[in-house]
Design an enzyme around this catalytic site. Sequence first.
Site, PDB file in Angstrom:
ATOM      1  N   HIS A 162       0.853  -1.193   0.000  1.00 18.11           N
ATOM      2  CA  HIS A 162       0.000   0.000   0.000  1.00 18.11           C
ATOM      3  C   HIS A 162       0.879   1.230   0.000  1.00 18.11           C
ATOM      4  O   HIS A 162       1.928   1.243   0.648  1.00 18.11           O
ATOM      5  CB  HIS A 162      -0.902   0.013   1.250  1.00 18.11           C
ATOM      6  CG  HIS A 162      -2.056   0.934   1.097  1.00 18.11           C
ATOM      7  ND1 HIS A 162      -1.972   2.276   1.388  1.00 18.11           N
ATOM      8  CD2 HIS A 162      -3.304   0.709   0.649  1.00 18.11           C
ATOM      9  CE1 HIS A 162      -3.137   2.839   1.132  1.00 18.11           C
ATOM     10  NE2 HIS A 162      -3.962   1.918   0.686  1.00 18.11           N
TER      11      HIS A 162
ATOM     12  N   ASP B  52      -7.914  -5.422  -0.030  1.00 21.81           N
ATOM     13  CA  ASP B  52      -8.374  -6.314  -1.092  1.00 21.81           C
ATOM     14  C   ASP B  52      -7.993  -7.770  -0.864  1.00 21.81           C
ATOM     15  O   ASP B  52      -8.480  -8.649  -1.565  1.00 21.81           O
ATOM     16  CB  ASP B  52      -7.792  -5.854  -2.441  1.00 21.81           C
ATOM     17  CG  ASP B  52      -8.417  -4.547  -2.878  1.00 21.81           C
ATOM     18  OD1 ASP B  52      -9.634  -4.416  -2.729  1.00 21.81           O
ATOM     19  OD2 ASP B  52      -7.681  -3.668  -3.349  1.00 21.81           O
TER      20      ASP B  52
HETATM   21  N1  ACO Z   1       4.048  -7.445  -4.971  1.00 23.07           N
HETATM   22  C1  ACO Z   1       5.360  -7.367  -5.217  1.00 23.07           C
HETATM   23  N2  ACO Z   1       6.120  -6.279  -5.005  1.00 23.07           N
HETATM   24  C2  ACO Z   1       5.495  -5.198  -4.527  1.00 23.07           C
HETATM   25  C3  ACO Z   1       4.130  -5.185  -4.234  1.00 23.07           C
HETATM   26  C4  ACO Z   1       3.396  -6.373  -4.461  1.00 23.07           C
HETATM   27  N3  ACO Z   1       2.084  -6.442  -4.205  1.00 23.07           N
HETATM   28  N4  ACO Z   1       3.777  -3.972  -3.757  1.00 23.07           N
HETATM   29  C5  ACO Z   1       4.886  -3.235  -3.751  1.00 23.07           C
HETATM   30  N5  ACO Z   1       5.942  -3.958  -4.226  1.00 23.07           N
HETATM   31  C6  ACO Z   1       7.337  -3.558  -4.304  1.00 23.07           C
HETATM   32  C7  ACO Z   1       7.568  -2.503  -5.380  1.00 23.07           C
HETATM   33  O1  ACO Z   1       7.826  -3.105  -6.626  1.00 23.07           O
HETATM   34  C8  ACO Z   1       8.739  -1.755  -4.814  1.00 23.07           C
HETATM   35  O2  ACO Z   1       9.892  -2.565  -5.001  1.00 23.07           O
HETATM   36  P1  ACO Z   1      11.366  -1.867  -5.210  1.00 23.07           P
HETATM   37  O3  ACO Z   1      11.591  -1.027  -3.997  1.00 23.07           O
HETATM   38  O4  ACO Z   1      12.287  -3.026  -5.341  1.00 23.07           O
HETATM   39  O5  ACO Z   1      11.235  -1.065  -6.475  1.00 23.07           O
HETATM   40  C9  ACO Z   1       8.480  -1.757  -3.316  1.00 23.07           C
HETATM   41  O6  ACO Z   1       7.662  -2.914  -3.076  1.00 23.07           O
HETATM   42  C10 ACO Z   1       7.814  -0.556  -2.766  1.00 23.07           C
HETATM   43  O7  ACO Z   1       6.624  -0.328  -3.474  1.00 23.07           O
HETATM   44  P2  ACO Z   1       5.727   0.896  -3.079  1.00 23.07           P
HETATM   45  O8  ACO Z   1       6.423   2.168  -3.426  1.00 23.07           O
HETATM   46  O9  ACO Z   1       5.288   0.695  -1.681  1.00 23.07           O
HETATM   47  O10 ACO Z   1       4.467   0.683  -4.008  1.00 23.07           O
HETATM   48  P3  ACO Z   1       3.538   1.812  -4.608  1.00 23.07           P
HETATM   49  O11 ACO Z   1       3.186   2.785  -3.564  1.00 23.07           O
HETATM   50  O12 ACO Z   1       4.109   2.335  -5.862  1.00 23.07           O
HETATM   51  O13 ACO Z   1       2.274   0.936  -5.007  1.00 23.07           O
HETATM   52  C11 ACO Z   1       0.485  -0.544  -4.703  1.00 23.07           C
HETATM   53  C12 ACO Z   1       1.286   0.602  -4.078  1.00 23.07           C
HETATM   54  C13 ACO Z   1      -0.004  -0.131  -6.110  1.00 23.07           C
HETATM   55  C14 ACO Z   1      -0.731  -0.785  -3.837  1.00 23.07           C
HETATM   56  C15 ACO Z   1       1.394  -1.796  -4.767  1.00 23.07           C
HETATM   57  O14 ACO Z   1       1.728  -2.193  -3.470  1.00 23.07           O
HETATM   58  C16 ACO Z   1       0.736  -2.946  -5.520  1.00 23.07           C
HETATM   59  O15 ACO Z   1       0.814  -2.992  -6.747  1.00 23.07           O
HETATM   60  N6  ACO Z   1       0.061  -3.873  -4.797  1.00 23.07           N
HETATM   61  C17 ACO Z   1      -0.671  -4.942  -5.457  1.00 23.07           C
HETATM   62  C18 ACO Z   1      -1.989  -4.414  -5.988  1.00 23.07           C
HETATM   63  C19 ACO Z   1      -2.967  -4.168  -4.871  1.00 23.07           C
HETATM   64  O16 ACO Z   1      -3.151  -4.988  -3.987  1.00 23.07           O
HETATM   65  N7  ACO Z   1      -3.634  -3.006  -4.973  1.00 23.07           N
HETATM   66  C20 ACO Z   1      -4.647  -2.617  -3.990  1.00 23.07           C
HETATM   67  C21 ACO Z   1      -4.132  -1.513  -3.113  1.00 23.07           C
HETATM   68  S1  ACO Z   1      -5.293  -1.064  -1.903  1.00 23.07           S
HETATM   69  C22 ACO Z   1      -6.453  -0.220  -2.754  1.00 23.07           C
HETATM   70  O17 ACO Z   1      -6.236   0.415  -3.721  1.00 23.07           O
HETATM   71  C23 ACO Z   1      -7.792  -0.324  -2.305  1.00 23.07           C
END
Ligand code: ACO
Length: 428
Positions: free
Chosen positions: A306, A363
Amino acid sequence: MVDTVTLIYGDKQIELPVLRGTEGDPAIDVSQLRARTGMITYDPSLANTGICQSQITFIDGERGILRYRGIPIEQFTAKPNFVEVVWLLIFGRLPNKEELAEFSELLTENELVHEGIKYQFQRIPVDAPPMAILSAIVTSLAFYHQQFLAVEDRESIVQAAARLISKVRTIAAFACRRSQGLPFIYPDPKLRYCANFLHMMFSIPYRQYEITPEVEDALNLLFILHADHEQNCSTSTVRLVGSARANLFASCAAGVCALWGPLHGGANVEVIQMLERIRDGGLSAEDCLRHAKDKDNPFRLYGFGHRVYRNFDPRATILKAACERVFAQMNRNDPLLDIARKLEELALADPYFVERQLYPNVDFYSGILLRAIGIPTNMFTVCFAIGRLPGWIAQWKEQHIDPTSRILRPRQVYAGPPESRYVPIDQR
Ligand code: ACO
Protein backbone atom coordinates in the site's frame (compact mmCIF):
# COMPACT_ATOMS: atom_id res chain seq x y z
CA MET A 1 8.56 21.58 15.63
CA VAL A 2 9.46 24.02 12.88
CA ASP A 3 7.21 26.71 11.41
CA THR A 4 9.24 27.25 8.28
CA VAL A 5 11.87 25.50 6.23
CA THR A 6 14.61 27.31 4.36
CA LEU A 7 15.20 26.59 0.70
CA ILE A 8 18.67 27.59 -0.42
CA TYR A 9 19.31 27.73 -4.17
CA GLY A 10 22.44 29.32 -5.63
CA ASP A 11 23.08 32.51 -3.68
CA LYS A 12 19.42 32.95 -2.74
CA GLN A 13 17.21 31.55 -0.06
CA ILE A 14 13.53 31.67 0.85
CA GLU A 15 11.47 30.59 3.83
CA LEU A 16 8.62 28.19 3.14
CA PRO A 17 5.82 27.90 5.73
CA VAL A 18 5.13 24.53 7.37
CA LEU A 19 1.49 23.57 7.83
CA ARG A 20 0.39 21.12 10.52
CA GLY A 21 -2.67 18.90 10.44
CA THR A 22 -4.74 18.34 13.60
CA GLU A 23 -2.70 15.17 14.29
CA GLY A 24 0.53 17.12 13.92
CA ASP A 25 1.55 15.84 10.49
CA PRO A 26 3.77 18.48 8.86
CA ALA A 27 3.59 19.72 5.26
CA ILE A 28 5.84 22.24 3.52
CA ASP A 29 3.60 24.77 1.80
CA VAL A 30 5.04 25.20 -1.71
CA SER A 31 2.01 26.99 -3.15
CA GLN A 32 4.05 30.20 -3.73
CA LEU A 33 7.22 28.37 -4.83
CA ARG A 34 6.99 29.02 -8.57
CA ALA A 35 5.92 32.62 -8.11
CA ARG A 36 8.88 33.26 -5.80
CA THR A 37 11.62 31.12 -7.41
CA GLY A 38 10.49 30.20 -10.94
CA MET A 39 10.86 26.52 -9.98
CA ILE A 40 8.31 23.78 -9.49
CA THR A 41 8.50 20.60 -7.40
CA TYR A 42 8.92 17.21 -9.11
CA ASP A 43 6.93 14.36 -7.53
CA PRO A 44 5.77 12.08 -10.35
CA SER A 45 3.49 9.73 -8.40
CA LEU A 46 2.47 12.47 -5.93
CA ALA A 47 3.75 10.31 -3.06
CA ASN A 48 5.02 13.42 -1.25
CA THR A 49 2.33 15.86 -2.28
CA GLY A 50 -0.76 16.91 -0.35
CA ILE A 51 -3.36 18.21 -2.81
CA CYS A 52 -5.81 19.56 -0.24
CA GLN A 53 -6.61 20.05 3.41
CA SER A 54 -9.40 17.66 4.33
CA GLN A 55 -11.47 17.04 7.46
CA ILE A 56 -12.88 13.68 6.37
CA THR A 57 -10.46 10.80 6.91
CA PHE A 58 -7.25 10.39 8.87
CA ILE A 59 -4.72 7.65 8.12
CA ASP A 60 -1.50 6.96 9.99
CA GLY A 61 0.22 4.45 7.72
CA GLU A 62 3.06 3.77 10.18
CA ARG A 63 0.71 2.87 13.02
CA GLY A 64 -2.07 1.25 10.98
CA ILE A 65 -4.70 3.83 11.98
CA LEU A 66 -7.79 4.75 9.96
CA ARG A 67 -10.45 7.16 11.25
CA TYR A 68 -13.58 8.59 9.67
CA ARG A 69 -14.27 12.13 10.96
CA GLY A 70 -12.04 11.25 13.92
CA ILE A 71 -13.71 7.93 14.80
CA PRO A 72 -11.45 4.83 14.57
CA ILE A 73 -12.70 2.38 11.96
CA GLU A 74 -12.80 -0.44 14.52
CA GLN A 75 -15.64 1.35 16.35
CA PHE A 76 -18.04 0.87 13.44
CA THR A 77 -17.72 -2.91 13.44
CA ALA A 78 -19.88 -4.01 16.41
CA LYS A 79 -23.24 -3.02 14.85
CA PRO A 80 -22.25 -2.05 11.33
CA ASN A 81 -24.63 0.44 9.72
CA PHE A 82 -23.41 1.69 6.35
CA VAL A 83 -26.05 4.42 5.99
CA GLU A 84 -24.94 5.96 9.29
CA VAL A 85 -21.35 6.09 7.98
CA VAL A 86 -22.57 7.58 4.69
CA TRP A 87 -24.19 10.40 6.67
CA LEU A 88 -21.15 10.85 8.88
CA LEU A 89 -18.77 11.14 5.95
CA ILE A 90 -20.92 13.47 3.87
CA PHE A 91 -22.27 15.72 6.62
CA GLY A 92 -19.35 15.69 9.05
CA ARG A 93 -20.83 14.23 12.25
CA LEU A 94 -22.86 11.24 13.42
CA PRO A 95 -26.58 11.67 12.66
CA ASN A 96 -29.18 11.66 15.42
CA LYS A 97 -32.11 9.21 15.16
CA GLU A 98 -34.36 11.62 13.26
CA GLU A 99 -31.64 12.61 10.81
CA LEU A 100 -30.79 8.99 10.11
CA ALA A 101 -34.45 8.04 9.66
CA GLU A 102 -35.02 11.01 7.36
CA PHE A 103 -31.99 10.18 5.22
CA SER A 104 -32.94 6.48 5.06
CA GLU A 105 -36.40 7.56 3.88
CA LEU A 106 -34.81 9.72 1.20
CA LEU A 107 -32.76 6.73 0.03
CA THR A 108 -35.93 4.64 -0.16
CA GLU A 109 -37.74 7.34 -2.16
CA ASN A 110 -34.90 7.38 -4.67
CA GLU A 111 -34.14 3.70 -5.05
CA LEU A 112 -35.79 3.25 -8.44
CA VAL A 113 -33.92 4.19 -11.60
CA HIS A 114 -35.65 5.99 -14.46
CA GLU A 115 -37.25 3.51 -16.88
CA GLY A 116 -35.00 4.98 -19.59
CA ILE A 117 -32.02 3.51 -17.75
CA LYS A 118 -33.68 0.11 -17.73
CA TYR A 119 -33.91 0.32 -21.54
CA GLN A 120 -30.26 1.40 -21.72
CA PHE A 121 -29.39 -1.93 -20.10
CA GLN A 122 -31.08 -3.84 -22.95
CA ARG A 123 -28.53 -2.36 -25.39
CA ILE A 124 -25.50 -3.39 -23.32
CA PRO A 125 -23.80 -6.66 -24.39
CA VAL A 126 -24.45 -9.37 -21.80
CA ASP A 127 -20.73 -9.96 -21.31
CA ALA A 128 -19.91 -6.27 -20.74
CA PRO A 129 -17.64 -5.68 -17.70
CA PRO A 130 -19.86 -4.48 -14.82
CA MET A 131 -17.44 -1.62 -14.01
CA ALA A 132 -17.90 -0.29 -17.57
CA ILE A 133 -21.66 -0.52 -17.11
CA LEU A 134 -21.48 1.20 -13.73
CA SER A 135 -19.44 4.16 -14.97
CA ALA A 136 -21.64 4.57 -18.06
CA ILE A 137 -24.90 4.45 -16.13
CA VAL A 138 -23.65 6.69 -13.33
CA THR A 139 -22.75 9.27 -16.00
CA SER A 140 -26.16 8.86 -17.59
CA LEU A 141 -27.90 9.72 -14.32
CA ALA A 142 -27.13 13.25 -15.54
CA PHE A 143 -29.67 12.69 -18.40
CA TYR A 144 -32.46 12.23 -15.90
CA HIS A 145 -31.50 14.50 -13.01
CA GLN A 146 -30.43 17.66 -14.77
CA GLN A 147 -31.66 19.80 -11.87
CA PHE A 148 -28.62 18.51 -9.92
CA LEU A 149 -25.94 19.35 -12.49
CA ALA A 150 -25.28 22.64 -10.70
CA VAL A 151 -25.70 22.12 -6.98
CA GLU A 152 -24.82 25.09 -4.84
CA ASP A 153 -26.95 24.91 -1.69
CA ARG A 154 -26.82 22.22 1.01
CA GLU A 155 -30.29 20.85 0.23
CA SER A 156 -29.47 20.21 -3.46
CA ILE A 157 -26.26 18.43 -2.46
CA VAL A 158 -28.25 16.22 -0.04
CA GLN A 159 -30.75 15.40 -2.78
CA ALA A 160 -28.08 14.65 -5.40
CA ALA A 161 -26.07 12.55 -2.94
CA ALA A 162 -29.15 10.56 -1.91
CA ARG A 163 -29.97 9.81 -5.52
CA LEU A 164 -26.47 8.58 -6.23
CA ILE A 165 -26.09 6.52 -3.04
CA SER A 166 -29.50 4.92 -3.47
CA LYS A 167 -29.49 4.30 -7.20
CA VAL A 168 -25.95 2.94 -7.38
CA ARG A 169 -27.01 -0.31 -5.72
CA THR A 170 -29.98 -0.67 -8.11
CA ILE A 171 -27.67 -0.05 -11.07
CA ALA A 172 -25.10 -2.52 -9.71
CA ALA A 173 -27.71 -5.23 -9.14
CA PHE A 174 -29.23 -4.67 -12.60
CA ALA A 175 -25.74 -4.93 -14.15
CA CYS A 176 -25.23 -8.27 -12.43
CA ARG A 177 -28.66 -9.59 -13.46
CA ARG A 178 -28.06 -8.49 -17.05
CA SER A 179 -24.77 -10.41 -17.16
CA GLN A 180 -26.56 -13.51 -15.86
CA GLY A 181 -29.54 -13.20 -18.22
CA LEU A 182 -31.88 -12.93 -15.22
CA PRO A 183 -34.87 -10.57 -14.88
CA PHE A 184 -34.34 -7.32 -13.00
CA ILE A 185 -35.71 -7.34 -9.47
CA TYR A 186 -37.06 -3.97 -8.35
CA PRO A 187 -36.03 -2.58 -4.95
CA ASP A 188 -38.29 -3.31 -2.01
CA PRO A 189 -39.03 -0.17 0.06
CA LYS A 190 -39.45 -2.27 3.20
CA LEU A 191 -35.83 -3.37 3.17
CA ARG A 192 -32.80 -1.54 4.56
CA TYR A 193 -29.90 -0.47 2.33
CA CYS A 194 -27.79 -3.64 2.26
CA ALA A 195 -30.75 -6.04 2.53
CA ASN A 196 -32.30 -4.33 -0.47
CA PHE A 197 -29.13 -4.77 -2.51
CA LEU A 198 -29.04 -8.47 -1.62
CA HIS A 199 -32.72 -8.77 -2.59
CA MET A 200 -32.13 -7.16 -6.00
CA MET A 201 -29.06 -9.36 -6.54
CA PHE A 202 -30.48 -12.71 -5.48
CA SER A 203 -34.30 -12.81 -5.40
CA ILE A 204 -36.11 -14.31 -8.34
CA PRO A 205 -39.67 -13.48 -9.35
CA TYR A 206 -41.11 -16.61 -7.71
CA ARG A 207 -38.73 -16.82 -4.73
CA GLN A 208 -37.71 -14.09 -2.31
CA TYR A 209 -34.06 -14.26 -1.23
CA GLU A 210 -33.83 -15.00 2.47
CA ILE A 211 -31.64 -12.41 4.14
CA THR A 212 -29.79 -13.55 7.25
CA PRO A 213 -28.49 -11.01 9.81
CA GLU A 214 -24.93 -12.41 9.43
CA VAL A 215 -24.88 -11.72 5.70
CA GLU A 216 -26.52 -8.30 6.04
CA ASP A 217 -23.98 -7.34 8.74
CA ALA A 218 -21.09 -8.63 6.65
CA LEU A 219 -22.15 -6.48 3.69
CA ASN A 220 -22.63 -3.41 5.91
CA LEU A 221 -19.15 -3.98 7.31
CA LEU A 222 -17.63 -4.44 3.90
CA PHE A 223 -19.13 -1.22 2.56
CA ILE A 224 -18.09 0.68 5.71
CA LEU A 225 -14.48 -0.50 5.42
CA HIS A 226 -14.37 0.80 1.85
CA ALA A 227 -16.25 4.05 2.52
CA ASP A 228 -13.33 6.48 2.36
CA HIS A 229 -9.57 6.38 2.26
CA GLU A 230 -8.54 10.02 1.83
CA GLN A 231 -6.63 10.95 -1.34
CA ASN A 232 -6.33 7.53 -3.01
CA CYS A 233 -6.28 7.17 -6.81
CA SER A 234 -10.07 7.17 -7.43
CA THR A 235 -10.82 9.89 -4.87
CA SER A 236 -8.11 12.14 -6.29
CA THR A 237 -9.66 11.49 -9.70
CA VAL A 238 -13.06 12.61 -8.37
CA ARG A 239 -11.43 15.76 -6.97
CA LEU A 240 -9.52 16.41 -10.19
CA VAL A 241 -12.65 16.13 -12.33
CA GLY A 242 -14.75 18.00 -9.77
CA SER A 243 -12.21 20.82 -9.61
CA ALA A 244 -13.23 21.77 -13.15
CA ARG A 245 -16.75 22.20 -11.63
CA ALA A 246 -17.88 19.00 -13.36
CA ASN A 247 -21.12 17.75 -11.82
CA LEU A 248 -21.29 15.12 -9.09
CA PHE A 249 -22.46 12.32 -11.42
CA ALA A 250 -19.63 12.90 -13.92
CA SER A 251 -17.03 13.22 -11.16
CA CYS A 252 -18.11 9.97 -9.46
CA ALA A 253 -18.26 8.12 -12.80
CA ALA A 254 -14.61 9.12 -13.29
CA GLY A 255 -13.91 7.70 -9.83
CA VAL A 256 -15.46 4.38 -10.91
CA CYS A 257 -13.12 4.25 -13.92
CA ALA A 258 -10.04 4.86 -11.76
CA LEU A 259 -11.14 2.28 -9.21
CA TRP A 260 -11.45 -0.35 -11.96
CA GLY A 261 -7.64 -0.59 -12.31
CA PRO A 262 -5.99 -3.76 -10.95
CA LEU A 263 -3.53 -1.74 -8.86
CA HIS A 264 -6.49 -0.09 -7.10
CA GLY A 265 -10.02 -1.51 -6.56
CA GLY A 266 -9.61 -4.12 -9.30
CA ALA A 267 -7.07 -5.88 -7.06
CA ASN A 268 -9.89 -7.74 -5.24
CA VAL A 269 -10.65 -9.65 -8.47
CA GLU A 270 -6.94 -10.34 -9.09
CA VAL A 271 -6.57 -11.74 -5.56
CA ILE A 272 -9.39 -14.25 -5.99
CA GLN A 273 -8.14 -15.30 -9.44
CA MET A 274 -4.67 -15.83 -7.94
CA LEU A 275 -6.08 -17.88 -5.04
CA GLU A 276 -8.20 -19.93 -7.46
CA ARG A 277 -5.15 -20.70 -9.60
CA ILE A 278 -3.37 -21.95 -6.47
CA ARG A 279 -6.42 -24.03 -5.48
CA ASP A 280 -6.64 -25.53 -9.00
CA GLY A 281 -2.95 -26.44 -9.01
CA GLY A 282 -1.90 -23.99 -11.77
CA LEU A 283 0.34 -22.06 -9.37
CA SER A 284 1.76 -22.64 -5.92
CA ALA A 285 1.95 -20.09 -3.09
CA GLU A 286 5.75 -20.22 -3.43
CA ASP A 287 5.47 -19.51 -7.21
CA CYS A 288 3.37 -16.45 -6.40
CA LEU A 289 6.04 -15.01 -4.15
CA ARG A 290 8.81 -15.85 -6.64
CA HIS A 291 6.96 -14.16 -9.54
CA ALA A 292 6.08 -11.15 -7.37
CA LYS A 293 9.75 -10.66 -6.44
CA ASP A 294 10.99 -11.01 -10.04
CA LYS A 295 11.46 -7.47 -11.39
CA ASP A 296 11.21 -8.80 -14.98
CA ASN A 297 7.78 -10.25 -14.27
CA PRO A 298 4.81 -7.85 -14.18
CA PHE A 299 3.09 -10.18 -11.67
CA ARG A 300 2.35 -8.63 -8.26
CA LEU A 301 1.24 -10.25 -5.08
CA TYR A 302 -2.23 -8.76 -5.36
CA GLY A 303 -3.80 -7.68 -2.09
CA PHE A 304 -0.35 -6.86 -0.70
CA GLY A 305 1.35 -3.50 -0.30
CA HIS A 306 0.00 0.00 0.00
CA ARG A 307 1.24 3.49 -0.78
CA VAL A 308 0.39 4.74 2.72
CA TYR A 309 0.35 1.75 5.08
CA ARG A 310 3.83 0.69 6.17
CA ASN A 311 2.28 -1.47 8.84
CA PHE A 312 -0.86 -3.61 8.75
CA ASP A 313 -3.91 -2.21 6.95
CA PRO A 314 -6.55 -2.11 9.74
CA ARG A 315 -9.26 -2.90 7.17
CA ALA A 316 -7.51 -6.17 6.25
CA THR A 317 -7.30 -7.17 9.91
CA ILE A 318 -11.03 -6.55 10.41
CA LEU A 319 -11.92 -8.35 7.19
CA LYS A 320 -9.82 -11.40 8.03
CA ALA A 321 -11.63 -11.71 11.37
CA ALA A 322 -14.99 -11.13 9.65
CA CYS A 323 -14.25 -13.95 7.17
CA GLU A 324 -13.50 -16.34 10.03
CA ARG A 325 -16.68 -15.25 11.86
CA VAL A 326 -19.00 -15.42 8.85
CA PHE A 327 -17.76 -18.88 7.84
CA ALA A 328 -18.23 -20.11 11.42
CA GLN A 329 -21.76 -18.63 11.57
CA MET A 330 -22.64 -20.18 8.22
CA ASN A 331 -20.99 -23.41 9.24
CA ARG A 332 -19.07 -23.34 5.97
CA ASN A 333 -15.51 -23.36 4.80
CA ASP A 334 -13.74 -21.93 1.76
CA PRO A 335 -10.42 -23.44 0.70
CA LEU A 336 -9.46 -19.99 -0.62
CA LEU A 337 -9.40 -18.69 2.96
CA ASP A 338 -6.87 -21.37 3.95
CA ILE A 339 -4.76 -20.56 0.89
CA ALA A 340 -4.92 -16.82 1.69
CA ARG A 341 -3.81 -17.47 5.28
CA LYS A 342 -0.87 -19.57 4.05
CA LEU A 343 0.14 -17.00 1.44
CA GLU A 344 0.01 -14.23 4.04
CA GLU A 345 2.15 -16.28 6.43
CA LEU A 346 4.77 -16.98 3.74
CA ALA A 347 4.89 -13.37 2.57
CA LEU A 348 5.18 -11.96 6.09
CA ALA A 349 8.21 -14.22 6.68
CA ASP A 350 9.88 -13.38 3.36
CA PRO A 351 12.68 -10.75 3.53
CA TYR A 352 11.50 -9.13 0.24
CA PHE A 353 8.10 -8.28 1.77
CA VAL A 354 9.49 -7.58 5.25
CA GLU A 355 12.13 -5.12 3.99
CA ARG A 356 9.62 -3.29 1.82
CA GLN A 357 6.99 -3.28 4.60
CA LEU A 358 4.39 -4.98 2.41
CA TYR A 359 1.35 -6.21 4.35
CA PRO A 360 -2.09 -7.45 3.28
CA ASN A 361 -4.33 -4.59 2.19
CA VAL A 362 -8.14 -4.33 2.14
CA ASP A 363 -8.37 -6.31 -1.09
CA PHE A 364 -6.64 -9.41 0.25
CA TYR A 365 -9.61 -10.70 2.27
CA SER A 366 -12.54 -8.71 0.83
CA GLY A 367 -13.06 -11.08 -2.10
CA ILE A 368 -13.31 -14.08 0.20
CA LEU A 369 -16.03 -12.35 2.21
CA LEU A 370 -17.86 -11.29 -0.95
CA ARG A 371 -17.72 -14.91 -2.20
CA ALA A 372 -19.18 -16.07 1.11
CA ILE A 373 -22.08 -13.64 0.58
CA GLY A 374 -22.57 -15.11 -2.91
CA ILE A 375 -21.39 -12.11 -4.95
CA PRO A 376 -19.90 -13.19 -8.31
CA THR A 377 -16.23 -12.30 -8.86
CA ASN A 378 -16.96 -9.85 -11.69
CA MET A 379 -19.02 -7.80 -9.21
CA PHE A 380 -16.31 -7.43 -6.54
CA THR A 381 -14.98 -4.09 -7.74
CA VAL A 382 -18.54 -2.85 -8.24
CA CYS A 383 -19.19 -3.61 -4.55
CA PHE A 384 -16.03 -1.67 -3.70
CA ALA A 385 -17.46 1.25 -5.71
CA ILE A 386 -20.80 1.14 -3.84
CA GLY A 387 -18.84 1.27 -0.58
CA ARG A 388 -16.51 4.08 -1.75
CA LEU A 389 -19.25 6.30 -3.16
CA PRO A 390 -19.95 8.22 0.10
CA GLY A 391 -16.24 9.01 0.34
CA TRP A 392 -16.18 10.35 -3.21
CA ILE A 393 -19.29 12.45 -2.53
CA ALA A 394 -17.92 13.77 0.76
CA GLN A 395 -14.61 14.74 -0.87
CA TRP A 396 -16.36 16.29 -3.89
CA LYS A 397 -18.63 18.28 -1.55
CA GLU A 398 -15.74 19.42 0.64
CA GLN A 399 -13.91 20.73 -2.41
CA HIS A 400 -17.05 22.16 -4.04
CA ILE A 401 -18.05 24.31 -1.07
CA ASP A 402 -14.50 25.48 -0.34
CA PRO A 403 -14.35 29.09 -1.62
CA THR A 404 -10.56 28.87 -2.00
CA SER A 405 -10.53 25.77 -4.23
CA ARG A 406 -9.09 26.19 -7.73
CA ILE A 407 -8.97 23.94 -10.76
CA LEU A 408 -6.39 21.19 -10.17
CA ARG A 409 -3.73 21.66 -12.76
CA PRO A 410 -0.33 20.02 -12.13
CA ARG A 411 2.80 21.08 -13.97
CA GLN A 412 5.36 18.94 -15.76
CA VAL A 413 9.05 18.84 -16.56
CA TYR A 414 9.14 18.83 -20.37
CA ALA A 415 11.56 16.13 -21.57
CA GLY A 416 10.73 16.09 -25.32
CA PRO A 417 12.71 17.36 -28.32
CA PRO A 418 13.89 20.99 -28.42
CA GLU A 419 12.24 23.37 -30.89
CA SER A 420 12.41 21.90 -34.38
CA ARG A 421 11.11 22.76 -37.84
CA TYR A 422 7.93 21.36 -39.41
CA VAL A 423 8.92 19.39 -42.53
CA PRO A 424 6.27 19.13 -45.28
CA ILE A 425 5.25 15.51 -45.97
CA ASP A 426 6.81 15.34 -49.48
CA GLN A 427 10.21 16.30 -48.01
CA ARG A 428 10.28 13.63 -45.24
N1 ACO B 1 4.05 -7.45 -4.97
C1 ACO B 1 5.36 -7.37 -5.22
N2 ACO B 1 6.12 -6.28 -5.01
C2 ACO B 1 5.49 -5.20 -4.53
C3 ACO B 1 4.13 -5.18 -4.23
C4 ACO B 1 3.40 -6.37 -4.46
N3 ACO B 1 2.08 -6.44 -4.20
N4 ACO B 1 3.78 -3.97 -3.76
C5 ACO B 1 4.89 -3.24 -3.75
N5 ACO B 1 5.94 -3.96 -4.23
C6 ACO B 1 7.34 -3.56 -4.30
C7 ACO B 1 7.57 -2.50 -5.38
O1 ACO B 1 7.83 -3.10 -6.63
C8 ACO B 1 8.74 -1.75 -4.81
O2 ACO B 1 9.89 -2.56 -5.00
P1 ACO B 1 11.37 -1.87 -5.21
O3 ACO B 1 11.59 -1.03 -4.00
O4 ACO B 1 12.29 -3.03 -5.34
O5 ACO B 1 11.24 -1.07 -6.48
C9 ACO B 1 8.48 -1.76 -3.32
O6 ACO B 1 7.66 -2.91 -3.08
C10 ACO B 1 7.81 -0.56 -2.77
O7 ACO B 1 6.62 -0.33 -3.47
P2 ACO B 1 5.73 0.90 -3.08
O8 ACO B 1 6.42 2.17 -3.43
O9 ACO B 1 5.29 0.70 -1.68
O10 ACO B 1 4.47 0.68 -4.01
P3 ACO B 1 3.54 1.81 -4.61
O11 ACO B 1 3.19 2.79 -3.56
O12 ACO B 1 4.11 2.34 -5.86
O13 ACO B 1 2.27 0.94 -5.01
C11 ACO B 1 0.49 -0.54 -4.70
C12 ACO B 1 1.29 0.60 -4.08
C13 ACO B 1 0.00 -0.13 -6.11
C14 ACO B 1 -0.73 -0.79 -3.84
C15 ACO B 1 1.39 -1.80 -4.77
O14 ACO B 1 1.73 -2.19 -3.47
C16 ACO B 1 0.74 -2.95 -5.52
O15 ACO B 1 0.81 -2.99 -6.75
N6 ACO B 1 0.06 -3.87 -4.80
C17 ACO B 1 -0.67 -4.94 -5.46
C18 ACO B 1 -1.99 -4.41 -5.99
C19 ACO B 1 -2.97 -4.17 -4.87
O16 ACO B 1 -3.15 -4.99 -3.99
N7 ACO B 1 -3.63 -3.01 -4.97
C20 ACO B 1 -4.65 -2.62 -3.99
C21 ACO B 1 -4.13 -1.51 -3.11
S1 ACO B 1 -5.29 -1.06 -1.90
C22 ACO B 1 -6.45 -0.22 -2.75
O17 ACO B 1 -6.24 0.41 -3.72
C23 ACO B 1 -7.79 -0.32 -2.30
